[in-house]
Write an enzyme that holds these catalytic residues in place. Structure first.
Site, mmCIF file in Angstrom:
data_model
loop_
_atom_site.group_PDB
_atom_site.id
_atom_site.type_symbol
_atom_site.label_atom_id
_atom_site.label_comp_id
_atom_site.label_asym_id
_atom_site.label_seq_id
_atom_site.Cartn_x
_atom_site.Cartn_y
_atom_site.Cartn_z
ATOM 1 N N SER A 171 5.567 -2.100 2.342
ATOM 2 C CA SER A 171 4.408 -1.396 1.935
ATOM 3 C C SER A 171 4.214 -1.216 3.662
ATOM 4 O O SER A 171 3.116 -1.294 3.928
ATOM 5 C CB SER A 171 3.996 -3.088 2.066
ATOM 6 O OG SER A 171 4.132 -3.479 0.852
ATOM 7 N N SER A 172 4.515 0.013 3.828
ATOM 8 C CA SER A 172 4.212 1.133 4.718
ATOM 9 C C SER A 172 3.161 1.409 5.078
ATOM 10 O O SER A 172 2.112 1.738 6.110
ATOM 11 C CB SER A 172 5.143 2.236 5.396
ATOM 12 O OG SER A 172 5.843 3.165 4.523
ATOM 13 N N ASP A 217 -0.096 -5.589 -1.753
ATOM 14 C CA ASP A 217 0.143 -5.329 -0.530
ATOM 15 C C ASP A 217 0.053 -5.254 0.371
ATOM 16 O O ASP A 217 -0.593 -6.116 2.107
ATOM 17 C CB ASP A 217 0.469 -3.529 -0.592
ATOM 18 C CG ASP A 217 2.521 -3.728 -1.122
ATOM 19 O OD1 ASP A 217 2.572 -4.982 -2.031
ATOM 20 O OD2 ASP A 217 2.509 -2.712 -2.251
HETATM 21 C C1 GLA Z 1 4.092 -1.962 -4.550
HETATM 22 C C2 GLA Z 1 2.447 -2.274 -5.544
HETATM 23 C C3 GLA Z 1 1.812 -3.564 -5.281
HETATM 24 C C4 GLA Z 1 2.806 -4.375 -6.680
HETATM 25 C C5 GLA Z 1 3.952 -3.972 -6.375
HETATM 26 C C6 GLA Z 1 4.640 -4.433 -7.282
HETATM 27 O O1 GLA Z 1 4.527 -1.952 -3.755
HETATM 28 O O2 GLA Z 1 1.703 -1.003 -4.421
HETATM 29 O O3 GLA Z 1 0.646 -3.612 -5.632
HETATM 30 O O4 GLA Z 1 1.885 -3.632 -7.968
HETATM 31 O O5 GLA Z 1 4.527 -2.003 -6.330
HETATM 32 O O6 GLA Z 1 4.725 -5.437 -7.119
#
Ligand code: GLA
Length: 430
Positions: A171-172, A217
């Site tokens: 989640s950068s 995220d």
């Molecule tokens: C990405 C998306 C999230 C989630 C994940 C899978 O990180 O940004 O919203 O759906 O994939 O769990």
């Protein structure tokens, strides 16, 4: 895992973290992929560095420094956009932003990023320019949404710095979005509530970047707490902060350092299949379905749609079971649930890849005898990272064995690091 290590354990965790990253990176130094070049500097150092680069660029000290962390999802994958349950934690890797008022007028941001070595000026309120670099679209998208929600940024200048591995499923992008929103909060002296802030950042990504992500995220980066996993109901946005303080258990993240092109195209396809399944089952979202209802409809569903729905339904149950396992210190169950999640993502949801399977299989083979509690892919899949819970005493050995096997088999250097659950986005200095 009965001993209590206390602060000595904490110190050792930091030392181990350093050792693991060092030993896994020594050979990798030659490869120089962006992920294994990233440092594990503590937040204070990152904040100092971003302050210095701001001062060097603008000839004055910043007024505000803010931070927003990346996240690792312990369990609950591809459930968020099905109104389901997730259990992420923030990691000790941050996007930091130093900012101050600019001399210009109106709402605009002059900004440079040492993470991508680029700069841009973003006029806010107009259509985002086509010439913005990709990272500028994340920043600009948030500024546009903030303006629309009644939080005009004014004329600002900023420097961005980050040690969240890029494109690794940690989640950068969400950290960049949430850091941008936090910068505007600091500049305005306002504080949004966390769900509002997370939804705004998600909207920025959906609308301006065009990625139909769920809420996990952005919510994690905005609202996670130190020493806690966050059990999030993605429909009501209610959270339960689950203590994760046992010093004998360590979270190990291994980055496969591969990223499949399929990642961005497969995600909306999976979302669409879930929507089809929910519609055919006659429920608002797959969160409202159970296995009995799914099996009753099995003949009428396309096989692939059935399997996608089975993953979501069973994964939601695994998140609930994980909360119980953690509350009762049932690490054997926690491990089983992680392996179960990985199998389901591999076979039913089909978002794993050989490299991630190898990392998880190697951890599984080391097993509880070698100190591994459980392991699974984390994030959207198709490359990126695995998350492994490991007995702290064994973590160095486990990391070595996993990374060695991976390197020998795949020929790519993985990157490993440990982390504790970190604090969500906050103002570091104002
Ligand atoms: C990405 C998306 C999230 C989630 C994940 C899978 O990180 O940004 O919203 O759906 O994939 O769990």
């Amino acid at each position: 895992m009965h001993r209590c290590l206390g602060s000595a354990g904490e110190k050792r965790h930091i030392a181990l973290n350093y050792l693991i990253e060092l030993s896994c990176n020594l050979d990798a130094a030659l490869l120089l992929s962006p992920a294994n070049m990233l440092s594990s500097a503590p937040l204070e150092r990152l904040a100092r560095e971003v302050r210095q680069s701001y001062a060097a660029r603008y000839g004055t000290d910043p007024t505000w420094v803010v931070a927003a962390p990346g996240r690792v999802n312990i369990i609950g994958e591809h459930t968020d956009y099905n109104d389901g349950f997730v259990m992420p934690m923030a990691i000790e890797r941050y996007v930091v932003v130093a900012a101050g008022p600019a001399k210009s007028t109106g709402n605009s941001l002059e900004v440079f990023s040492s993470a991508t070595e680029g700069d841009c000026t973003i006029p806010v309120g107009e259509q985002l320019s086509d010439n913005l670099p990709q990272w500028g679209i994340y920043v600009g998208g948030v500024l546009q949404e903030m303006l629309a929600a009644g939080y005009p940024c004014g004329p600002l200048q900023a420097a961005i710095h980050s040690n969240v591995p890029l494109g690794a499923g940690l989640s950068s992008s969400a950290a960049l979005e949430v850091a941008t929103a936090t910068m505007v909060e600091a500049a305005l002296g306002e504080s949004m509530d966390e769900p509002e802030k997370a939804k705004l950042c998600q909207r920025a990504e959906n609308v301006h970047v065009g990625m139909p992500c769920g809420i996990m995220d952005q919510f994690s980066s905005a609202a996670c707490q130190a020493d806690r996993l966050m059990q999030l109901d993605c429909r009501s946005l209610d959270t339960k902060q689950v203590p994760f303080t046992n010093p004998d258990v360590t979270v190990l993240i291994v980055n496969s350092n591969v990223k499949r092109e399929l990642a961005s195209s497969a995600y909306p396809i999976r979302r669409g299949q879930c929507e089809v399944a929910a519609k055919q089952l006659g429920v608002p979202a797959l969160r409202d379905a159970d296995m009995a209802a799914l099996n009753k409809m099995a003949d009428q569903l396309e096989k692939v749609v059935y399997r996608r729905a089975r993953h979501v339904i069973t994964e939601n149950a695994r998140v609930q079971d994980m909360a119980v396992a953690l509350e009762s210190n049932n690490w054997a169950l926690a491990g089983e649930l992680m392996y179960g999640s990985h199998d389901s993502l591999r076979d039913d949801y089909e978002v794993s890849c050989d490299e991630l399977n190898l990392l998880v299989d190697t951890a599984h083979q080391i097993g509880s005898g070698g100190g591994v509690i459980g392991s699974r892919l984390t994030g959207a899949g198709f490359g990126g990272c695995t998350v492994t819970l490991v007995e702290t005493d064994a973590v160095e050995d486990v990391a070595q064995r996993i990374t060695q096997t991976y390197k020998t088999t795949v020929g790519i250097e993985p990157t490993a690091f440990t982390t504790r659950p970190a604090e969500g986005a906050h103002i570091v200095e104002s």
